[in-house]
Write a protein that holds these residues in place. Structure first.
Motif, mmCIF file in Angstrom:
data_model
loop_
_atom_site.group_PDB
_atom_site.id
_atom_site.type_symbol
_atom_site.label_atom_id
_atom_site.label_comp_id
_atom_site.label_asym_id
_atom_site.label_seq_id
_atom_site.Cartn_x
_atom_site.Cartn_y
_atom_site.Cartn_z
ATOM 1 N N PRO A 186 -2.485 11.086 19.487
ATOM 2 C CA PRO A 186 -3.319 9.935 19.099
ATOM 3 C C PRO A 186 -3.986 9.292 20.315
ATOM 4 O O PRO A 186 -3.586 9.521 21.456
ATOM 5 N N ARG A 187 -5.006 8.478 20.055
ATOM 6 C CA ARG A 187 -5.755 7.830 21.138
ATOM 7 C C ARG A 187 -4.859 6.941 22.006
ATOM 8 O O ARG A 187 -5.155 6.716 23.172
ATOM 9 N N THR A 188 -3.796 6.421 21.418
ATOM 10 C CA THR A 188 -2.934 5.501 22.166
ATOM 11 C C THR A 188 -2.005 6.231 23.139
ATOM 12 O O THR A 188 -1.346 5.597 23.950
ATOM 13 N N ASP A 189 -1.934 7.559 23.067
ATOM 14 C CA ASP A 189 -1.084 8.321 23.976
ATOM 15 C C ASP A 189 -1.688 8.262 25.390
ATOM 16 O O ASP A 189 -2.895 8.406 25.554
ATOM 17 N N PRO A 190 -0.856 8.060 26.422
ATOM 18 C CA PRO A 190 -1.399 7.973 27.784
ATOM 19 C C PRO A 190 -2.133 9.250 28.226
ATOM 20 O O PRO A 190 -2.994 9.208 29.102
ATOM 21 N N ARG A 191 -1.821 10.395 27.593
ATOM 22 C CA ARG A 191 -2.507 11.639 27.963
ATOM 23 C C ARG A 191 -3.872 11.779 27.290
ATOM 24 O O ARG A 191 -4.629 12.705 27.584
ATOM 25 N N TYR A 192 -4.180 10.855 26.343
ATOM 26 C CA TYR A 192 -5.395 11.030 25.546
ATOM 27 C C TYR A 192 -6.688 11.074 26.369
ATOM 28 O O TYR A 192 -7.517 11.977 26.161
ATOM 29 N N PRO A 193 -6.918 10.138 27.315
ATOM 30 C CA PRO A 193 -8.198 10.193 28.045
ATOM 31 C C PRO A 193 -8.408 11.541 28.750
ATOM 32 O O PRO A 193 -9.523 12.072 28.750
ATOM 33 N N VAL A 237 -7.082 3.331 13.218
ATOM 34 C CA VAL A 237 -5.950 3.934 13.910
ATOM 35 C C VAL A 237 -5.290 2.902 14.828
ATOM 36 O O VAL A 237 -4.774 3.212 15.887
ATOM 37 N N ASP A 238 -5.360 1.626 14.389
ATOM 38 C CA ASP A 238 -4.671 0.530 15.071
ATOM 39 C C ASP A 238 -5.108 0.341 16.515
ATOM 40 O O ASP A 238 -4.292 0.116 17.410
ATOM 41 N N ILE A 239 -6.406 0.459 16.746
ATOM 42 C CA ILE A 239 -6.925 0.198 18.085
ATOM 43 C C ILE A 239 -7.878 -0.986 17.981
ATOM 44 O O ILE A 239 -8.762 -0.992 17.125
ATOM 45 N N ASP A 240 -7.657 -2.002 18.845
ATOM 46 C CA ASP A 240 -8.484 -3.205 18.712
ATOM 47 C C ASP A 240 -9.732 -3.101 19.600
ATOM 48 O O ASP A 240 -9.844 -2.221 20.444
ATOM 49 N N THR A 244 -5.839 11.841 12.394
ATOM 50 C CA THR A 244 -5.029 11.858 11.180
ATOM 51 C C THR A 244 -4.107 10.623 11.234
ATOM 52 O O THR A 244 -4.004 9.993 12.286
ATOM 53 N N PRO A 245 -3.435 10.272 10.140
ATOM 54 C CA PRO A 245 -2.593 9.063 10.183
ATOM 55 C C PRO A 245 -1.575 9.165 11.339
ATOM 56 O O PRO A 245 -0.739 10.056 11.352
ATOM 57 N N GLY A 246 -1.725 8.289 12.332
ATOM 58 C CA GLY A 246 -0.786 8.224 13.448
ATOM 59 C C GLY A 246 -0.884 9.350 14.457
ATOM 60 O O GLY A 246 -0.090 9.418 15.392
ATOM 61 N N ASN A 247 -1.838 10.262 14.274
ATOM 62 C CA ASN A 247 -1.892 11.389 15.181
ATOM 63 C C ASN A 247 -3.331 11.936 15.250
ATOM 64 O O ASN A 247 -4.266 11.242 14.855
ATOM 65 N N ALA A 248 -3.485 13.155 15.745
ATOM 66 C CA ALA A 248 -4.815 13.770 15.802
ATOM 67 C C ALA A 248 -4.666 15.279 15.943
ATOM 68 O O ALA A 248 -3.623 15.765 16.388
ATOM 69 N N ALA A 297 0.845 -1.200 0.000
ATOM 70 C CA ALA A 297 0.000 0.000 0.000
ATOM 71 C C ALA A 297 0.878 1.246 0.000
ATOM 72 O O ALA A 297 1.924 1.280 0.644
ATOM 73 N N HIS A 298 0.413 2.261 -0.748
ATOM 74 C CA HIS A 298 1.114 3.533 -0.761
ATOM 75 C C HIS A 298 0.797 4.272 0.536
ATOM 76 O O HIS A 298 -0.343 4.328 0.954
ATOM 77 N N ARG A 299 1.807 4.801 1.182
ATOM 78 C CA ARG A 299 1.579 5.557 2.426
ATOM 79 C C ARG A 299 1.724 7.042 2.143
ATOM 80 O O ARG A 299 2.648 7.465 1.437
ATOM 81 N N LEU A 300 0.858 7.837 2.735
ATOM 82 C CA LEU A 300 1.010 9.287 2.626
ATOM 83 C C LEU A 300 2.234 9.720 3.420
ATOM 84 O O LEU A 300 2.526 9.150 4.470
ATOM 85 N N PRO A 301 2.964 10.711 2.942
ATOM 86 C CA PRO A 301 4.035 11.256 3.774
ATOM 87 C C PRO A 301 3.442 11.824 5.071
ATOM 88 O O PRO A 301 2.271 12.195 5.093
ATOM 89 N N ALA A 302 4.238 11.840 6.135
ATOM 90 C CA ALA A 302 3.728 12.316 7.423
ATOM 91 C C ALA A 302 3.202 13.743 7.286
ATOM 92 O O ALA A 302 3.754 14.554 6.542
#
Lengths: 457, 427
Positions: free
Chosen positions: A281-288, A398-401, A326-330, A246-251
């Motif tokens: 991103p949601r996976t960051d511990p500061r997100y909640p 966004v890679d969250i299960d 956004t890809p990998g972030n927010a 898959a083609h990835r967008l640049p950051a």
């Protein structure tokens, strides 16, 4: 019927002999049942999440396929592909697609953005096999008939004209350009001139290259056994292979604070205010904690921004603050539509509330209200098959299960008021924000120029 | 579709109560439907029913301004209200632990809403922003729900703008609000619906506790809004400064949904045969084969929602087309397809598809507790039968090709309204 002539005064209506009454306490909340789930990857690389939710005899399907590209006309080609994906294979023409689905109460549609192609559909549960067969037929066998390409190309040009007449689209495009210049992520609506040039061959080539199970996710929610659903998907889609990576967008560049840009829309009676800042991103511990800070600021009706600029001052019908993943972030995105004569005043109040959130920490009561809302609204959204399917796909993107989703209420319960205050100070400081104002510059310039921090045309 | 479990009671003050337990998820929906919509607002007070809906959120005897929103959301819930031609609804969806709270909130504003000058002025500003957002500042604003009724209808209740003129809104007073509340918001003029995770007997007890002492007041006699069918084609023209392409809306009158339900449903089936999906007649012919319209849609009701009002109701056709396509060509092609259908009716496969799609869309609607609650409430209010929403698939399945042909035949050019929208400025 005419109105009564003998009626009480507003004061009489608003009081009773017994007087005000106390708010009843909350009862004990029954937990939601855990929905049986299978989360697996098929041999061809397609990730599949199947969930049993039996509330109604339906099945909901959501899917995305990585679909970025760096060619200048990629957006135009992919839009035309999405418009014609379900119009022809060796077994079906446009009408056949529609009739086969309708017979099982089904539908299926395709859409595309700069990152992904999306397929969304549903059917009566006994039509699951038909729905999957139609999906597989399109994904593995779309031929993009010349006649369909020609007609949809013309329609797409007309639809682009319609989209660009919408103030929210004008504001969105201006904001993307202001935040990210000409990064490919910003190309959400192609140019009509680019669409006019797209050939059927380009569409077929893009399909052959980009339509790949690797990196794709399919969510199926409904009155189905998850293991059997996965077997049915394996049967329908197992033959779909494509090893092109898959083609990835640049950051994306980090959004940094700065002046707003005023975009002139002659004759506008209302302006679009759009403010944005970098988030996490949601996976960051500061997100909640940041999620709750955002709710307190403007993320729901009982927020500082809504209570100020709508319920106190009447500057807007709706204003909202939300995350954009956004890809990998927010990023954080604040929007409000306000009449021209109060636009500058609304911007002043929005800036004031940003500063206040950063400097005057949310109270325990504010944090608790936001917390209950975040937990309750997640429960409500995921209580329907369609809401659960859409939520699972958005999170998988966004890679969250699904497990993360189940644990999220506990994560929100653990957030302290101090953590929310820290997140507010770090992310909601007014200096972090940039943005755009779209409106009639002739009316807005005097007040916005007096307020400052706005680049005038 | 499974028959929903429904429990009914009427309180001594006249409030009708419908409970619909369904414990598949621990969430509950609470709605109150009042039997007054924008067709009932007085002349010179256009938009008043909707403005008043906003005021019902502004506080009541036990609830300061902002408290309603805060209590719903800090209990994990969501809320909204909406104003329709014949009714106004208010609802909350919450985790089921908050059920009693929602009943308390609805009862408090049914009993004693706080109507103040300050809140009225504030909400007039908010409603004007809503109208700018949805009508004045965007392409096709108010198309067709505001623009078509004055062409198709002649009497004020049916023809006027339900969002309201700014002058009418600005001159509204708290005294108007008091008269409107005392006339229309009596408990006997309302239906309370609770759906989802609930125990019927416990819930009835809570309903009695909170609504039982709302004093009974006289219930207004509902007027008839009937008016004669158009005796010739009526036309109207609107210049839209924001629209990029021309558009046309065609409005036809329909059978009375309450007294002639099956005849009404035949129009609903006709609508699906005409425009639901790529295999439908007008999509195939006008969008793809002749390529004369960008998009075309049909539907029952001013907002495209069937059975959402009483008589008279409107069958709508809307199309957006290229500037080099004439309105007449769009109308002629529509008439040709209606003629074909009135001659032979739809075939069996078309009818089978419509039935399956109806069942599926009703299942999806009922899977969301908010739409399930609101559907039960609206059907109970207007038709006296909340269960009608579950019976519709069977009634739709019983509609014959002849019924649909008759509906198509009734859509005559000499008894309709045609509204054209032209891009450009007024000057």
């Amino acid at each position: 019927m005419t109105l009564l002539t003998d009626y009480r005064s507003p004061e009489e209506i608003g009081r009773t002999e017994a007087g005000p009454r106390p708010l009843p306490p909350l009862g004990v909340q029954r937990p939601d049942q855990d929905a049986p789930t299978v989360d697996t990857v098929l041999a061809n690389g397609l990730r599949v999440i199947a969930v049993r939710r039996t509330s109604v005899p339906m099945v909901e399907l959501r899917m995305h396929i990585p679909f970025a590209g760096d060619a200048a006309d990629h957006g135009a080609v992919s839009e035309l592909l999405a418009s014609t994906l379900l119009t022809g294979t060796a077994r079906r023409n446009r009408v056949r697609f529609s009739t086969d689905l309708a017979k099982v109460g089904g539908d299926l549609s395709a859409s595309v953005d700069p990152e992904r192609l999306y397929l969304s559909g549903s059917a009566l549960v006994e039509g699951t096999e038909t729905l999957l067969d139609v999906l597989a037929d399109a994904i593995t066998g779309a031929v993009y008939p010349d006649g369909e390409i020609d007609r949809e190309r013309d329609r797409l040009v007309e639809r682009i004209a319609m989209a660009r007449a919408q103030p929210r689209v004008i504001a969105r495009e201006a904001l993307q350009k202001h935040r990210y210049a000409d990064h490919p992520f910003t190309k959400e609506v192609p140019e009509a001139a680019e669409v006019a040039q797209v050939t059927a061959t380009q569409v077929r080539d893009l399909h052959a290259r980009a339509m790949s199970p690797r990196g794709s996710v399919l969510v199926l929610v409904g009155d189905v056994d998850p293991a059997q659903a996965v077997a049915a998907l394996e049967k329908a889609l197992g033959g779909w292979t494509n090893d092109t990576p898959a083609h990835r967008l640049p950051a994306l560049p980090v959004v940094s604070g700065g002046d707003l840009l005023l975009v002139h829309r002659p004759g506008a009676v209302q302006s679009q205010l759009r403010l944005s800042a970098q988030a996490i991103p949601r996976t960051d511990p500061r997100y909640p904690a940041l999620q709750l800070a955002n709710l307190v600021f403007g993320g729901y009706f009982s927020s500082r921004l809504v209570e100020n600029i709508r319920e106190d001052k009447g500057y807007t019908y709706s204003t909202n603050s939300s995350f954009e993943f956004t890809p990998g972030n927010a990023t954080l995105l604040i929007d409000a539509d306000t009449a021209s004569e109060v636009t500058a005043a609304a911007l002043l109040e929005a800036r004031y509330e940003l500063g206040r959130l950063a400097l005057v920490p949310p109270t325990e009561q504010e944090v608790d209200s936001a917390r209950q809302y975040a937990i309750g609204s997640l429960l409500i959204t995921t209580s329907s098959q369609s809401g659960l399917a859409s939520t699972l796909l958005a999170f998988a993107g966004v890679d969250i299960d699904p497990q993360w989703l189940r644990e999220h209420p506990d994560r929100l319960r653990a957030v302290t008021t101090e953590q929310v205050a820290a997140a507010a100070l770090e992310f909601f400081a007014p200096v972090n924000f940039t943005g755009v104002v779209v409106g009639d510059a002739d009316l807005l310039t005097p007040s916005l120029s007096a307020l400052g921090g706005v680049q005038l045309p | 579709m499974a028959v929903p479990e429904l429990h009914r009671r009427t309180l001594s003050n006249g409030l009708r109560v419908v409970l619909a337990p369904d414990r598949s998820a621990p969430v509950v929906g609470v709605s109150v439907h009042y039997d007054v919509g924008f067709r009932s607002e007085p002349q010179g007070r256009t938009g008043f029913a909707h403005l008043f809906e906003h005021l019902m959120f502004q506080g009541s005897e036990s609830l300061e301004k902002l408290a309603h929103f805060r209590h719903v959301q800090s209990s994990g819930g969501t809320f909204n209200g909406s104003t329709h031609p014949d009714y106004t609804d208010y609802f909350e969806v919450l985790p089921s632990a908050a059920l009693e709270r929602a009943l308390f909130l609805e009862a408090d504003r049914m009993r004693a809403p706080k109507i103040t000058e300050e809140n009225l002025r504030n909400q007039i500003d908010v409603v004007k922003e809503e109208i700018r957002l949805n009508v004045l500042n965007r392409p096709y604003g108010g198309f067709p729900w505001i623009l078509l009724p004055p062409v198709l209808y002649e009497t004020f209740p049916n023809a006027h703008n339900g969002y309201g003129d700014f002058t009418d809104l600005e001159t509204a007073t708290v005294d108007d609000c008091a008269a409107f509340f005392d006339t229309y918001y009596a408990p006997g003029n309302a239906v309370l619906t609770v759906a989802g995770d609930l125990h019927p007997e416990e819930t009835f007890a809570l309903v009695e506790k909170h609504f039982g002492d709302v004093p009974a007041r006289p219930v207004p006699v509902r007027p008839s809004f009937a008016e004669p069918l158009p005796s010739a084609q009526r036309t109207g023209h609107h210049v839209d400064p924001h629209a990029p392409l021309p558009a046309v809306a065609v409005g036809y009158r329909m059978p009375d949904p309450v007294s002639e339900l099956d005849a009404y449903l035949a129009y609903s089936v006709l609508s699906e045969v005409l425009t639901d999906g790529d295999a439908s007649r007008l999509q195939q012919r006008m969008v793809h084969q002749d390529a004369i319209v960008t998009d075309i849609g049909t539907g029952c009701g001013l907002f495209g929602v069937p059975l959402d009002s009483r008589d008279p109701d409107t069958f709508l056709v809307t199309a957006i087309h290229a500037p080099d396509v004439s309105t007449q060509l769009v109308l002629d092609t529509l008439d040709e397809e209606l003629d074909r259908l009135s001659a032979t009716g739809p075939d069996t496969e078309e009818l089978t598809r419509v039935t399956a799609r109806w069942s599926a869309s009703l299942h999806r609607e009922h899977d969301r507790v908010s739409s399930r609650t609101l559907a039960f409430g609206a059907f109970e209010l207007m038709y006296g039968r909340a269960e009608l929403s579950a019976e519709l698939p069977a009634r739709i399945a019983a509609i014959t090709a002849e019924d649909v042909a008759a509906a198509a035949k009734a859509m005559r050019p000499d008894s309709r309204a045609v509204l054209t929208v032209e891009p450009g400025s007024e000057s």
